[in-house]
Design an enzyme around this catalytic site. Structure first.
Site, PDB file in Angstrom:
ATOM      1  N   GLU A 183       2.625  -5.689  23.172  1.00  0.00           N
ATOM      2  CA  GLU A 183       3.424  -4.517  23.560  1.00  0.00           C
ATOM      3  C   GLU A 183       2.643  -3.639  24.546  1.00  0.00           C
ATOM      4  OE1 GLU A 183       3.881  -3.208  19.421  1.00  0.00           O
ATOM      5  OE2 GLU A 183       2.714  -1.422  19.928  1.00  0.00           O
ATOM      6  N   ASP A 237       9.697  -3.538  15.325  1.00  0.00           N
ATOM      7  CA  ASP A 237       9.211  -2.282  15.910  1.00  0.00           C
ATOM      8  C   ASP A 237       7.915  -2.496  16.671  1.00  0.00           C
ATOM      9  OD1 ASP A 237       9.213   0.549  16.345  1.00  0.00           O
ATOM     10  OD2 ASP A 237       7.761   0.802  14.713  1.00  0.00           O
ATOM     11  N   HIS A 264       7.945   0.576  19.100  1.00  0.00           N
ATOM     12  CA  HIS A 264       6.867   1.047  18.207  1.00  0.00           C
ATOM     13  C   HIS A 264       7.026   2.544  17.884  1.00  0.00           C
ATOM     14  CE1 HIS A 264       2.449   0.219  16.892  1.00  0.00           C
ATOM     15  NE2 HIS A 264       3.082   1.003  16.025  1.00  0.00           N
ATOM     16  N   ARG A 294       2.074  -4.648  12.681  1.00  0.00           N
ATOM     17  CA  ARG A 294       1.489  -4.886  13.985  1.00  0.00           C
ATOM     18  C   ARG A 294       2.072  -6.188  14.521  1.00  0.00           C
ATOM     19  NH1 ARG A 294       0.201  -0.337  13.949  1.00  0.00           N
ATOM     20  NH2 ARG A 294      -1.857   0.614  14.035  1.00  0.00           N
ATOM     21  N   GLY A 335       0.841  -1.201   0.000  1.00  0.00           N
ATOM     22  CA  GLY A 335       0.000   0.000   0.000  1.00  0.00           C
ATOM     23  C   GLY A 335       0.870   1.244   0.000  1.00  0.00           C
ATOM     24  N   ARG A 336       0.364   2.296   0.639  1.00  0.00           N
ATOM     25  CA  ARG A 336       1.099   3.571   0.657  1.00  0.00           C
ATOM     26  C   ARG A 336       2.505   3.390   1.224  1.00  0.00           C
ATOM     27  NH1 ARG A 336      -4.520   5.387   2.746  1.00  0.00           N
ATOM     28  NH2 ARG A 336      -3.967   3.689   4.132  1.00  0.00           N
ATOM     29  N   ILE A 337       2.591   2.734   2.406  1.00  0.00           N
ATOM     30  CA  ILE A 337       3.907   2.631   3.059  1.00  0.00           C
ATOM     31  C   ILE A 337       4.788   1.601   2.338  1.00  0.00           C
ATOM     32  CG2 ILE A 337       5.137   2.225   5.229  1.00  0.00           C
ATOM     33  CD1 ILE A 337       2.534   2.996   6.720  1.00  0.00           C
ATOM     34  N   SER A 370       0.476  -9.329  -1.628  1.00  0.00           N
ATOM     35  CA  SER A 370      -0.762  -8.749  -1.087  1.00  0.00           C
ATOM     36  C   SER A 370      -1.870  -9.592  -1.697  1.00  0.00           C
ATOM     37  CB  SER A 370      -0.898  -7.271  -1.487  1.00  0.00           C
ATOM     38  OG  SER A 370      -0.777  -7.147  -2.889  1.00  0.00           O
ATOM     39  N   ARG A 371      -3.117  -9.377  -1.287  1.00  0.00           N
ATOM     40  CA  ARG A 371      -4.172 -10.233  -1.829  1.00  0.00           C
ATOM     41  C   ARG A 371      -4.413  -9.934  -3.308  1.00  0.00           C
ATOM     42  NH1 ARG A 371      -8.135  -8.719   2.950  1.00  0.00           N
ATOM     43  NH2 ARG A 371      -7.203  -6.761   2.288  1.00  0.00           N
TER      44      ARG A 371
HETATM   45  O1  A2R Z   1      -4.373  -7.351   0.160  1.00  0.00           O
HETATM   46  P1  A2R Z   1      -4.670  -6.041  -0.503  1.00  0.00           P
HETATM   47  O2  A2R Z   1      -4.724  -6.164  -1.983  1.00  0.00           O
HETATM   48  O3  A2R Z   1      -5.862  -5.337   0.136  1.00  0.00           O
HETATM   49  O4  A2R Z   1      -3.382  -5.102  -0.216  1.00  0.00           O
HETATM   50  C1  A2R Z   1      -3.153  -4.449   1.021  1.00  0.00           C
HETATM   51  C2  A2R Z   1      -2.325  -5.316   1.977  1.00  0.00           C
HETATM   52  N1  A2R Z   1      -3.135  -6.235   2.766  1.00  0.00           N
HETATM   53  C3  A2R Z   1      -2.937  -7.566   2.800  1.00  0.00           C
HETATM   54  N2  A2R Z   1      -2.025  -8.345   2.190  1.00  0.00           N
HETATM   55  C4  A2R Z   1      -2.106  -9.678   2.404  1.00  0.00           C
HETATM   56  N3  A2R Z   1      -3.021 -10.252   3.202  1.00  0.00           N
HETATM   57  C5  A2R Z   1      -3.951  -9.504   3.840  1.00  0.00           C
HETATM   58  N4  A2R Z   1      -4.868 -10.100   4.622  1.00  0.00           N
HETATM   59  C6  A2R Z   1      -3.926  -8.094   3.658  1.00  0.00           C
HETATM   60  N5  A2R Z   1      -4.686  -7.059   4.108  1.00  0.00           N
HETATM   61  C7  A2R Z   1      -4.192  -5.943   3.564  1.00  0.00           C
HETATM   62  O5  A2R Z   1      -1.709  -4.348   2.860  1.00  0.00           O
HETATM   63  C8  A2R Z   1      -2.193  -3.287   0.801  1.00  0.00           C
HETATM   64  O6  A2R Z   1      -1.199  -3.636  -0.148  1.00  0.00           O
HETATM   65  C9  A2R Z   1      -1.540  -3.106   2.174  1.00  0.00           C
HETATM   66  C10 A2R Z   1      -2.160  -1.997   3.029  1.00  0.00           C
HETATM   67  O7  A2R Z   1      -1.949  -0.776   2.383  1.00  0.00           O
HETATM   68  P2  A2R Z   1      -2.619   0.603   2.869  1.00  0.00           P
HETATM   69  O8  A2R Z   1      -4.058   0.372   3.175  1.00  0.00           O
HETATM   70  O9  A2R Z   1      -2.250   1.663   1.865  1.00  0.00           O
HETATM   71  O10 A2R Z   1      -1.948   0.903   4.251  1.00  0.00           O
HETATM   72  P3  A2R Z   1      -0.603   1.711   4.595  1.00  0.00           P
HETATM   73  O11 A2R Z   1      -0.873   3.164   4.668  1.00  0.00           O
HETATM   74  O12 A2R Z   1       0.500   1.243   3.703  1.00  0.00           O
HETATM   75  O13 A2R Z   1      -0.364   1.178   6.079  1.00  0.00           O
HETATM   76  C11 A2R Z   1      -0.215  -0.229   6.335  1.00  0.00           C
HETATM   77  C12 A2R Z   1      -0.169  -0.565   7.803  1.00  0.00           C
HETATM   78  C13 A2R Z   1      -1.207   0.096   8.704  1.00  0.00           C
HETATM   79  O14 A2R Z   1      -2.468  -0.478   8.628  1.00  0.00           O
HETATM   80  C14 A2R Z   1      -0.598  -0.077  10.092  1.00  0.00           C
HETATM   81  O15 A2R Z   1      -0.945  -1.305  10.663  1.00  0.00           O
HETATM   82  C15 A2R Z   1       0.890  -0.104   9.791  1.00  0.00           C
HETATM   83  O16 A2R Z   1       1.017  -0.089   8.366  1.00  0.00           O
HETATM   84  O17 A2R Z   1       1.495   1.039  10.322  1.00  0.00           O
END
Ligand code: A2R
Length: 327
Positions: A268, A263, A286, A239, A160-162, A181-182
């Protein structure tokens, strides 16, 4: 004279630790009530709870049904952080409550932290710092690090973004990147692996940056670690729940993988003693987004989401699970 809608006072709950930008961010149109923790919610007068229309959640503290159900007039919860696994978004959606988070403003900071943690883990910076401080350097040179970014291939779990911001930094460092990712991420050039084990077999380094919650619970398990292999390095900036922590500890102990930079932790701020005694891990409290600069931007976004909402505008950063209707 009857009061107009715009002069009506709006009761807000500031839920969590005090933050200057949040405390000082609202005009006199808002009446602020403060509760520092979930346990302290009981101190809130029932009359006040009945008037609360917005909540600023200033840290990752519980905002499940037992919290939300205390506020019958609740319209919006503006939550701190990009992850919102501490908020029950299903309950919020079912009760017409909009939830916002603070994405984007922390993306580059978390990506910076990740690269720092990855390099510190591979090149053993923490051990090297101790070597200087303890005077050991006077007796001889610090041993060469086994790890290096130079001979690595990184699999990013979550693009995603990060994840993409981490990818850009690895591009600059000339490190090959693939991801899991999915679904394939739009506009991303790296190879996509729909299967995590297949990706773990193809790389030697995993960077974990997916959201927490049920769908990612313990997804980095013993099988993934085994597939990564004895040169394997894990960096978790997502997480603690995403990694099977006992399986990680066992793999680090047995040499099934080489090292880890962590991290975040399952429980935690409690960190298993076994991790604390290991030489091949770096442990951070963290701090992915935790600079004054970035935390100020996150706090400001909490305030801006609430101000926009009560000015009748759409919130700036609503989460997808709680759609905003009619604005
Ligand atoms: O799976 P997708 O196509 O929805 O892609 C999202 C992926 N993702 C997963 N990958 C595999 N299995 C899963 N069950 C799953 N759920 C989500 O994680 C997407 O590529 C990524 C999340 O991206 P963003 O929503 O843009 O979040 P961001 O801003 O990159 O932050 C990610 C996480 C936060 O939720 C905090 O937990 C941590 O970074 O600080």
């Amino acid at each position: 004279m009857a009061s107009t809608v715009s002069s009506e006072k709006i009761d807000l709950l500031l839920y969590g630790p005090s933050k200057r930008i949040v405390d000082e961010g609202f005009s006199d149109q808002f009446v602020l009530h403060k509760v520092e923790s979930f346990a302290d919610l009981d101190t809130l007068d029932a009359g006040v709870a009945g008037k609360i229309r917005g909540v600023a959640i200033t840290d990752s503290i519980p905002a499940g049904a037992p919290m939300q159900s205390r506020f019958p007039k609740l319209e919006i919860m503006a939550s701190f952080g990009v992850g919102y696994d501490h908020v029950d978004s299903t309950y919020a959606r079912e009760h017409g409550i909009v939830v916002t988070n603070t994405p984007d403003v922390l993306t580059e900071e978390v990506a910076d932290t990740t690269l720092g943690l990855l390099i510190a883990t591979l090149r053993e910076f923490v051990k090297a710092d101790k070597y200087v401080r303890s005077g050991l350097w006077l007796g001889g040179k610090f041993p060469l690090s086994v790890g290096s970014l130079r001979d690595r291939k990184v699999g990013i779990v979550g693009m995603g973004r990060i994840g993409q911001a981490i990818g850009r930094r690895l591009d600059a460092s000339l490190v090959p990147v693939v991801y899991h990712s999915r679904n394939p991420a739009a506009g991303v050039k790296y190879k996509h692996y729909p299967d995590l084990i297949e990706m773990a077999k193809a790389v030697d380094t995993l960077i974990v940056i997916v959201p927490g919650g049920a769908s990612t619970l313990k997804m980095i398990n013993a099988d993934v670690l085994k597939a990564l292999g004895p040169r394997g390095v894990i960096v978790n900036v997502a997480r603690g729940s995403v990694v099977d922590e006992p399986a990680l500890i066992a793999a680090l102990k047995s040499g099934a993988i080489l090292a880890a930079g962590l991290d975040v932790f399952a429980d935690e701020p409690k960190v298993p003693d076994e991790l604390k005694t290991m030489q091949n891990v770096i442990l951070l409290p963290h701090i992915g987004s935790a600079s004054v600069y970035t935390r100020n931007a996150m706090d400001q976004l909490i305030v801006d989401n609430l101000i926009d909402w009560f000015a009748g505008k759409p919130p700036l950063t609503p989460i997808p699970e709680t759609p905003v209707k009619g604005r």
